[in-house]
Scaffold this motif. Sequence first.
Motif, PDB file in Angstrom:
ATOM      1  N   TRP A  36      11.311  -6.993  -8.035  1.00 26.45           N
ATOM      2  CA  TRP A  36      11.689  -8.115  -7.169  1.00 26.45           C
ATOM      3  C   TRP A  36      11.364  -9.416  -7.894  1.00 26.45           C
ATOM      4  CZ3 TRP A  36      14.066  -4.518  -5.462  1.00 26.45           C
ATOM      5  CH2 TRP A  36      13.782  -3.674  -4.401  1.00 26.45           C
ATOM      6  N   GLY A  37      12.366 -10.022  -8.488  1.00 24.32           N
ATOM      7  CA  GLY A  37      12.125 -11.279  -9.183  1.00 24.32           C
ATOM      8  C   GLY A  37      13.330 -11.755  -9.946  1.00 24.32           C
ATOM      9  N   GLY A  38      13.192 -12.931 -10.543  1.00 19.26           N
ATOM     10  CA  GLY A  38      14.277 -13.507 -11.335  1.00 19.26           C
ATOM     11  C   GLY A  38      14.031 -14.990 -11.539  1.00 19.26           C
ATOM     12  N   VAL A  47       6.006 -12.535 -18.129  1.00 21.15           N
ATOM     13  CA  VAL A  47       7.055 -11.618 -17.692  1.00 21.15           C
ATOM     14  C   VAL A  47       7.677 -11.043 -18.957  1.00 21.15           C
ATOM     15  CG1 VAL A  47       9.232 -11.340 -16.455  1.00 21.15           C
ATOM     16  CG2 VAL A  47       7.498 -12.930 -15.590  1.00 21.15           C
ATOM     17  N   TYR A  89      18.111  -1.800 -16.333  1.00 16.87           N
ATOM     18  CA  TYR A  89      17.818  -2.247 -14.984  1.00 16.87           C
ATOM     19  C   TYR A  89      17.591  -1.086 -14.043  1.00 16.87           C
ATOM     20  CZ  TYR A  89      22.645  -1.812 -13.185  1.00 16.87           C
ATOM     21  OH  TYR A  89      23.861  -1.358 -12.780  1.00 16.87           O
ATOM     22  N   ILE A 105      10.086  -8.219 -20.967  1.00 14.44           N
ATOM     23  CA  ILE A 105      11.269  -7.375 -20.779  1.00 14.44           C
ATOM     24  C   ILE A 105      11.215  -6.216 -21.767  1.00 14.44           C
ATOM     25  CG2 ILE A 105      13.803  -7.310 -20.893  1.00 14.44           C
ATOM     26  CD1 ILE A 105      12.728  -8.960 -18.560  1.00 14.44           C
ATOM     27  N   PRO A 124      16.184  -6.247 -11.929  1.00 19.94           N
ATOM     28  CA  PRO A 124      15.567  -6.210 -13.259  1.00 19.94           C
ATOM     29  C   PRO A 124      14.344  -5.309 -13.317  1.00 19.94           C
ATOM     30  CG  PRO A 124      14.830  -8.156 -12.092  1.00 19.94           C
ATOM     31  CD  PRO A 124      15.808  -7.440 -11.171  1.00 19.94           C
ATOM     32  N   VAL A 125      13.916  -5.014 -14.515  1.00 22.57           N
ATOM     33  CA  VAL A 125      12.641  -4.321 -14.743  1.00 22.57           C
ATOM     34  C   VAL A 125      11.736  -5.339 -15.444  1.00 22.57           C
ATOM     35  CG1 VAL A 125      11.497  -2.412 -15.926  1.00 22.57           C
ATOM     36  CG2 VAL A 125      13.773  -2.076 -14.941  1.00 22.57           C
ATOM     37  N   LEU A 126      10.883  -5.978 -14.644  1.00 21.38           N
ATOM     38  CA  LEU A 126      10.019  -7.044 -15.157  1.00 21.38           C
ATOM     39  C   LEU A 126       8.605  -6.499 -15.310  1.00 21.38           C
ATOM     40  CD1 LEU A 126      11.217  -9.814 -12.646  1.00 21.38           C
ATOM     41  CD2 LEU A 126      12.175  -9.285 -14.897  1.00 21.38           C
TER      42      LEU A 126
END
Lengths: 190, 190
Positions: free
Chosen positions: B35-37, B68, B163, B70, B15-17
């Motif tokens: 790095w995340g989710g 966070v 992404y 988006i 992802p692009v957070l």
Amino acid sequence: MKISLGPVTLLYPAPVLVVGTYDKDDKPNMMTAAWGGICCSDPPCVAVSLREATYSYGNIKEHKAFTVNIPSEDLIKQADYVGFTTGRSENKFDTLGLTPVQSQLVHAPIIKEFPFVLECRLIHITEIGRHTQFIGEILDAKVDETMTGENNNPDPLKIKPFYFDPGTRSYYSTGKRLGNAFSIGRSLKK
Amino acid sequence: MKISLGPVTLLYPAPVLVVGTYDKDDKPNMMTAAWGGICCSDPPCVAVSLREATYSYGNIKEHKAFTVNIPSEDLIKQADYVGFTTGRSENKFDTLGLTPVQSQLVHAPIIKEFPFVLECRLIHITEIGRHTQFIGEILDAKVDETMTGENNNPDPLKIKPFYFDPGTRSYYSTGKRLGNAFSIGRSLKK
């Protein structure tokens, strides 16, 4: 204006991660997880969150190893099936005609028909709540040899990963290449 | 056949957070994290991993809060810019003409122009290695009122998240809706 949705677990995109494990009798299992992602560059690590009720939860604790397999859009039905069935009462590899290949690095199966895989050694567990987060050190990444492009990098347009949206309970495909990271925004520099 | 790529941090999609924080003087900052989710359903939680060297790292530790955000594909240049600059020497909101809006739930800024946001209270820190993982409890998710579809769910085809692929250092768009989760695979049931 933004409207409130409440404390929901939405994020875009959420991945479709198919986690491969062996049970205590070395029967291979796979489950689909949407809660996870890369979590460290060095050591290279990936996190996946599982409920304790899942069969894979016990398998990871037993062998301290798992794989994270990325399905192609072409195998969306198989990946979806894996997400709503349990390995306790069924060998999903047999049902779906998929092939578990023993990793040479960790005690976990690689799904042969899926184009991309991370082979992981469990290094950390965080109990969060309904989900437990397993952090695995990535010992190797492997990709189907036909799925690489420039500089031998895996090509997302060949792998065709898809993603999950928990809100609409739908899957979405990978679209087109938009531009170079760490570059496309340089024109905004003042 | 699969070929080995070595222990690399590739996963599809990443992802692009865009993480929003305040510094100790309440200056708003944002950084881009791949790095995340989501990492837990109950309590609803999201994980983001940051290097200690980032400005946001200290900000999260200071205020125990972050958002966070988006970005939409329409603001890809802005999101990219955020990823290769530091808030130590620059107010990125000013540079990019983006608007920080104080969250009413946590001490962190929401990026007004980005269509989706999670407002998070820090509940756990895991030191992994080069990256430290911050787990935040999601107190609310908010979406632009024009970006919802059926049943008031946020519509990915309106939000247009994109992404990141660390391998090719490229961004990819959201493609088309492929089908219903927990359903499209039912035809494989024997």
